[in-house]
Design a protein around this motif. Structure first.
Motif, PDB file in Angstrom:
ATOM      1  N   GLY A   1       0.711  -1.167  -0.119  1.00  0.00           N
ATOM      2  CA  GLY A   1      -0.053   0.048   0.080  1.00  0.00           C
ATOM      3  C   GLY A   1       0.989   1.412  -0.147  1.00  0.00           C
ATOM      4  N   VAL A   2       0.151   2.243  -0.290  1.00  0.00           N
ATOM      5  CA  VAL A   2       0.909   3.542  -0.310  1.00  0.00           C
ATOM      6  C   VAL A   2       0.151   4.757   0.445  1.00  0.00           C
ATOM      7  CG1 VAL A   2       1.621   5.575  -1.794  1.00  0.00           C
ATOM      8  CG2 VAL A   2       1.711   3.329  -2.698  1.00  0.00           C
ATOM      9  N   PHE A   3       0.660   5.330   1.465  1.00  0.00           N
ATOM     10  CA  PHE A   3       0.099   6.468   2.052  1.00  0.00           C
ATOM     11  C   PHE A   3       0.636   7.605   1.434  1.00  0.00           C
ATOM     12  CE2 PHE A   3      -0.369   2.764   4.834  1.00  0.00           C
ATOM     13  CZ  PHE A   3      -1.731   3.073   5.691  1.00  0.00           C
ATOM     14  N   ILE A   4      -0.353   8.711   1.652  1.00  0.00           N
ATOM     15  CA  ILE A   4      -0.209  10.131   1.143  1.00  0.00           C
ATOM     16  C   ILE A   4      -0.343  11.053   2.555  1.00  0.00           C
ATOM     17  CG2 ILE A   4      -1.029  12.030   0.020  1.00  0.00           C
ATOM     18  CD1 ILE A   4      -1.920  10.088  -2.105  1.00  0.00           C
ATOM     19  N   ASP A   5       0.882  11.796   2.742  1.00  0.00           N
ATOM     20  CA  ASP A   5       0.911  12.542   3.958  1.00  0.00           C
ATOM     21  C   ASP A   5       0.948  12.025   5.270  1.00  0.00           C
ATOM     22  OD1 ASP A   5       1.034  15.531   4.859  1.00  0.00           O
ATOM     23  OD2 ASP A   5      -0.902  15.422   5.136  1.00  0.00           O
ATOM     24  N   SER A   6       1.400  10.758   5.368  1.00  0.00           N
ATOM     25  CA  SER A   6       1.509  10.289   6.496  1.00  0.00           C
ATOM     26  C   SER A   6       2.409   8.738   6.353  1.00  0.00           C
ATOM     27  CB  SER A   6       0.291   9.833   7.279  1.00  0.00           C
ATOM     28  OG  SER A   6      -0.507   8.832   6.627  1.00  0.00           O
ATOM     29  N   ALA A   7       2.922   8.003   7.318  1.00  0.00           N
ATOM     30  CA  ALA A   7       3.745   6.998   7.057  1.00  0.00           C
ATOM     31  C   ALA A   7       3.494   6.296   8.332  1.00  0.00           C
ATOM     32  CB  ALA A   7       5.192   7.296   6.852  1.00  0.00           C
ATOM     33  N   PRO A   8       2.447   5.499   8.542  1.00  0.00           N
ATOM     34  CA  PRO A   8       2.135   4.958   9.857  1.00  0.00           C
ATOM     35  C   PRO A   8       3.079   3.672  10.167  1.00  0.00           C
ATOM     36  CG  PRO A   8       0.741   4.234   8.190  1.00  0.00           C
ATOM     37  CD  PRO A   8       1.478   5.532   7.723  1.00  0.00           C
ATOM     38  N   ASP A   9       3.738   2.955   9.150  1.00  0.00           N
ATOM     39  CA  ASP A   9       4.950   2.303   9.204  1.00  0.00           C
ATOM     40  C   ASP A   9       5.760   1.964   8.192  1.00  0.00           C
ATOM     41  OD1 ASP A   9       6.506  -0.005   9.881  1.00  0.00           O
ATOM     42  OD2 ASP A   9       5.051  -1.168  10.903  1.00  0.00           O
ATOM     43  N   GLU A  10       6.934   2.797   8.093  1.00  0.00           N
ATOM     44  CA  GLU A  10       7.632   2.903   6.920  1.00  0.00           C
ATOM     45  C   GLU A  10       8.190   1.443   6.396  1.00  0.00           C
ATOM     46  OE1 GLU A  10      10.170   5.838   7.838  1.00  0.00           O
ATOM     47  OE2 GLU A  10       8.892   7.655   7.209  1.00  0.00           O
ATOM     48  N   LYS A  11       8.393   0.574   7.531  1.00  0.00           N
ATOM     49  CA  LYS A  11       8.863  -0.839   7.212  1.00  0.00           C
ATOM     50  C   LYS A  11       7.836  -1.457   6.275  1.00  0.00           C
ATOM     51  CE  LYS A  11       9.387  -1.913  11.431  1.00  0.00           C
ATOM     52  NZ  LYS A  11       8.753  -0.764  12.227  1.00  0.00           N
ATOM     53  N   LEU A  12       6.525  -1.370   6.311  1.00  0.00           N
ATOM     54  CA  LEU A  12       5.547  -1.961   5.702  1.00  0.00           C
ATOM     55  C   LEU A  12       4.950  -1.358   4.567  1.00  0.00           C
ATOM     56  CD1 LEU A  12       3.588  -3.770   8.810  1.00  0.00           C
ATOM     57  CD2 LEU A  12       5.153  -4.616   7.296  1.00  0.00           C
ATOM     58  N   PHE A  13       4.778   0.100   4.499  1.00  0.00           N
ATOM     59  CA  PHE A  13       4.127   0.781   3.427  1.00  0.00           C
ATOM     60  C   PHE A  13       5.099   1.848   2.686  1.00  0.00           C
ATOM     61  CE2 PHE A  13       1.187  -0.414   6.664  1.00  0.00           C
ATOM     62  CZ  PHE A  13       0.326  -1.384   6.096  1.00  0.00           C
ATOM     63  N   ASP A  14       4.822   2.225   1.676  1.00  0.00           N
ATOM     64  CA  ASP A  14       5.244   3.238   0.948  1.00  0.00           C
ATOM     65  C   ASP A  14       4.539   4.435   1.393  1.00  0.00           C
ATOM     66  OD1 ASP A  14       7.131   1.562  -0.348  1.00  0.00           O
ATOM     67  OD2 ASP A  14       5.956   1.520  -2.528  1.00  0.00           O
ATOM     68  N   ALA A  15       5.470   5.635   1.174  1.00  0.00           N
ATOM     69  CA  ALA A  15       4.491   6.906   1.534  1.00  0.00           C
ATOM     70  C   ALA A  15       5.075   8.104   0.613  1.00  0.00           C
ATOM     71  CB  ALA A  15       4.630   7.094   3.135  1.00  0.00           C
ATOM     72  N   VAL A  16       4.174   8.877   0.417  1.00  0.00           N
ATOM     73  CA  VAL A  16       4.529  10.118  -0.247  1.00  0.00           C
ATOM     74  C   VAL A  16       4.200  11.395   0.386  1.00  0.00           C
ATOM     75  CG1 VAL A  16       4.187  11.576  -2.491  1.00  0.00           C
ATOM     76  CG2 VAL A  16       4.085   9.199  -2.406  1.00  0.00           C
ATOM     77  N   ARG A  17       5.138  12.133   0.929  1.00  0.00           N
ATOM     78  CA  ARG A  17       4.889  13.346   1.800  1.00  0.00           C
ATOM     79  C   ARG A  17       5.487  14.533   1.299  1.00  0.00           C
ATOM     80  NH1 ARG A  17       6.368  10.759   7.530  1.00  0.00           N
ATOM     81  NH2 ARG A  17       4.741  12.466   8.089  1.00  0.00           N
ATOM     82  N   PRO A  18       4.774  15.891   1.771  1.00  0.00           N
ATOM     83  CA  PRO A  18       5.389  16.936   1.393  1.00  0.00           C
ATOM     84  C   PRO A  18       6.553  17.186   2.421  1.00  0.00           C
ATOM     85  CG  PRO A  18       3.296  17.142   2.609  1.00  0.00           C
ATOM     86  CD  PRO A  18       3.466  15.780   2.412  1.00  0.00           C
ATOM     87  N   ASN A  19       7.681  17.751   1.936  1.00  0.00           N
ATOM     88  CA  ASN A  19       8.986  17.876   2.460  1.00  0.00           C
ATOM     89  C   ASN A  19       8.941  18.873   3.569  1.00  0.00           C
ATOM     90  OD1 ASN A  19      11.644  17.573   3.499  1.00  0.00           O
ATOM     91  ND2 ASN A  19      12.334  17.930   1.522  1.00  0.00           N
ATOM     92  N   LEU A  20       8.035  18.791   4.859  1.00  0.00           N
ATOM     93  CA  LEU A  20       8.002  19.881   5.571  1.00  0.00           C
ATOM     94  C   LEU A  20       9.184  20.170   6.520  1.00  0.00           C
ATOM     95  CD1 LEU A  20       4.605  18.293   7.368  1.00  0.00           C
ATOM     96  CD2 LEU A  20       4.848  20.113   5.571  1.00  0.00           C
ATOM     97  N   ASP A  21      10.217  19.463   6.610  1.00  0.00           N
ATOM     98  CA  ASP A  21      11.362  19.826   7.218  1.00  0.00           C
ATOM     99  C   ASP A  21      12.240  20.758   6.245  1.00  0.00           C
ATOM    100  OD1 ASP A  21      13.849  19.507   8.799  1.00  0.00           O
ATOM    101  OD2 ASP A  21      14.267  17.969   7.527  1.00  0.00           O
ATOM    102  N   SER A  22      12.245  20.435   4.981  1.00  0.00           N
ATOM    103  CA  SER A  22      12.903  21.407   4.201  1.00  0.00           C
ATOM    104  C   SER A  22      12.052  22.761   4.037  1.00  0.00           C
ATOM    105  CB  SER A  22      12.905  20.758   2.670  1.00  0.00           C
ATOM    106  OG  SER A  22      13.569  21.923   1.882  1.00  0.00           O
ATOM    107  N   PHE A  23      10.815  22.606   4.115  1.00  0.00           N
ATOM    108  CA  PHE A  23       9.697  24.018   4.249  1.00  0.00           C
ATOM    109  C   PHE A  23      10.403  24.971   5.375  1.00  0.00           C
ATOM    110  CE2 PHE A  23       6.087  21.744   2.030  1.00  0.00           C
ATOM    111  CZ  PHE A  23       6.874  21.489   0.956  1.00  0.00           C
ATOM    112  N   VAL A  24      10.491  24.249   6.482  1.00  0.00           N
ATOM    113  CA  VAL A  24      10.535  25.241   7.766  1.00  0.00           C
ATOM    114  C   VAL A  24      12.341  25.612   7.893  1.00  0.00           C
ATOM    115  CG1 VAL A  24      10.950  24.962  10.399  1.00  0.00           C
ATOM    116  CG2 VAL A  24       9.027  23.839   8.930  1.00  0.00           C
ATOM    117  N   THR A  25      12.979  24.860   7.340  1.00  0.00           N
ATOM    118  CA  THR A  25      14.442  25.186   7.198  1.00  0.00           C
ATOM    119  C   THR A  25      14.357  26.334   6.211  1.00  0.00           C
ATOM    120  OG1 THR A  25      15.377  23.037   7.497  1.00  0.00           O
ATOM    121  CG2 THR A  25      16.804  24.422   6.622  1.00  0.00           C
ATOM    122  N   GLN A  26      13.828  26.325   5.173  1.00  0.00           N
ATOM    123  CA  GLN A  26      14.139  27.609   4.282  1.00  0.00           C
ATOM    124  C   GLN A  26      13.234  28.852   4.739  1.00  0.00           C
ATOM    125  OE1 GLN A  26      13.398  26.476  -0.127  1.00  0.00           O
ATOM    126  NE2 GLN A  26      12.879  24.497   0.797  1.00  0.00           N
TER     127      GLN A  26
END
Length: 195
Positions: A1-26
């Motif tokens: 499965g693929v999750f959007i905007d969350s990653a409940p278990d990165e060991k089991l599922f793919d995820a696509v997320r906005p790069n919030l860490d980079s946004f805040v750093t910028q």
């Protein structure tokens, strides 16, 4: 499965997320380059998907790391709501402008919080961006119409969805057992809430 905007278990599922860490750093980089040293953060707690307990949101973590890097972290300039609502932004905005040591710039975790914040700042007679600058995340349609128009990071929903579909297609066409988490960058849309 693929999750959007969350990653409940990165060991089991793919995820696509906005790069919030980079946004805040910028966002912090932008204010520092403008010569601002009193930078505050307005955000919200996150919830652990398994326990439901409050945990630090990635935007707050990134803000703290960026401010430590510049030697500017001031705990009194971090304002955290229980949820992301306009009302929460408004209440924290009232608190911020009522303090003697008010920040000169605010990194805001979401446009929803920023809308309430801007209203409280306006009612308090504080000028944006002359006395306090505001930079947010989401670039929601309302960002163009608040007063002043809100500087915000644009999250490209079509690109996030296209990437998720690509991951689903990849799963169907291969026997890949390694999961992927893909962070999608965004663009800052500069409006009148910053100089």
């Amino acid at each position: 499965g693929v999750f959007i905007d969350s990653a409940p278990d990165e060991k089991l599922f793919d995820a696509v997320r906005p790069n919030l860490d980079s946004f805040v750093t910028q966002m912090v980089d932008y204010f520092v380059q403008e010569g601002i040293k009193k930078i505050g953060f307005l955000g919200c707690t996150d919830r652990d998907i398994n326990s439901g307990k409050a945990v630090m949101d990635v935007r707050e973590w990134s803000f703290r790391q960026s401010m430590i890097y510049y030697g500017l972290l001031d705990e009194s300039q971090i304002y955290i709501a229980d949820q992301i609502t306009v009302d929460a932004g408004y209440k924290l905005g009232q608190k911020i402008i009522g303090e003697k040591n008010c920040p000169k710039a605010l990194v805001v975790a979401s446009d929803t919080l920023a809308v309430g914040l801007l209203q409280a700042i306006h009612e308090g007679g504080v000028s944006v961006p002359d006395e306090i600058e505001v930079f947010s995340i989401n670039d929601a349609s309302v960002a163009r119409y608040v007063s002043p128009p809100l500087t915000s990071f644009h999250i490209d929903i079509p690109t996030i969805c296209e990437t998720a579909i690509s991951l689903i297609r990849d799963h169907l066409e291969s026997d890949r057992r390694i999961t992927k988490t893909i962070f999608i960058n965004g663009l800052a849309v500069y409006r009148k809430s910053t100089k």
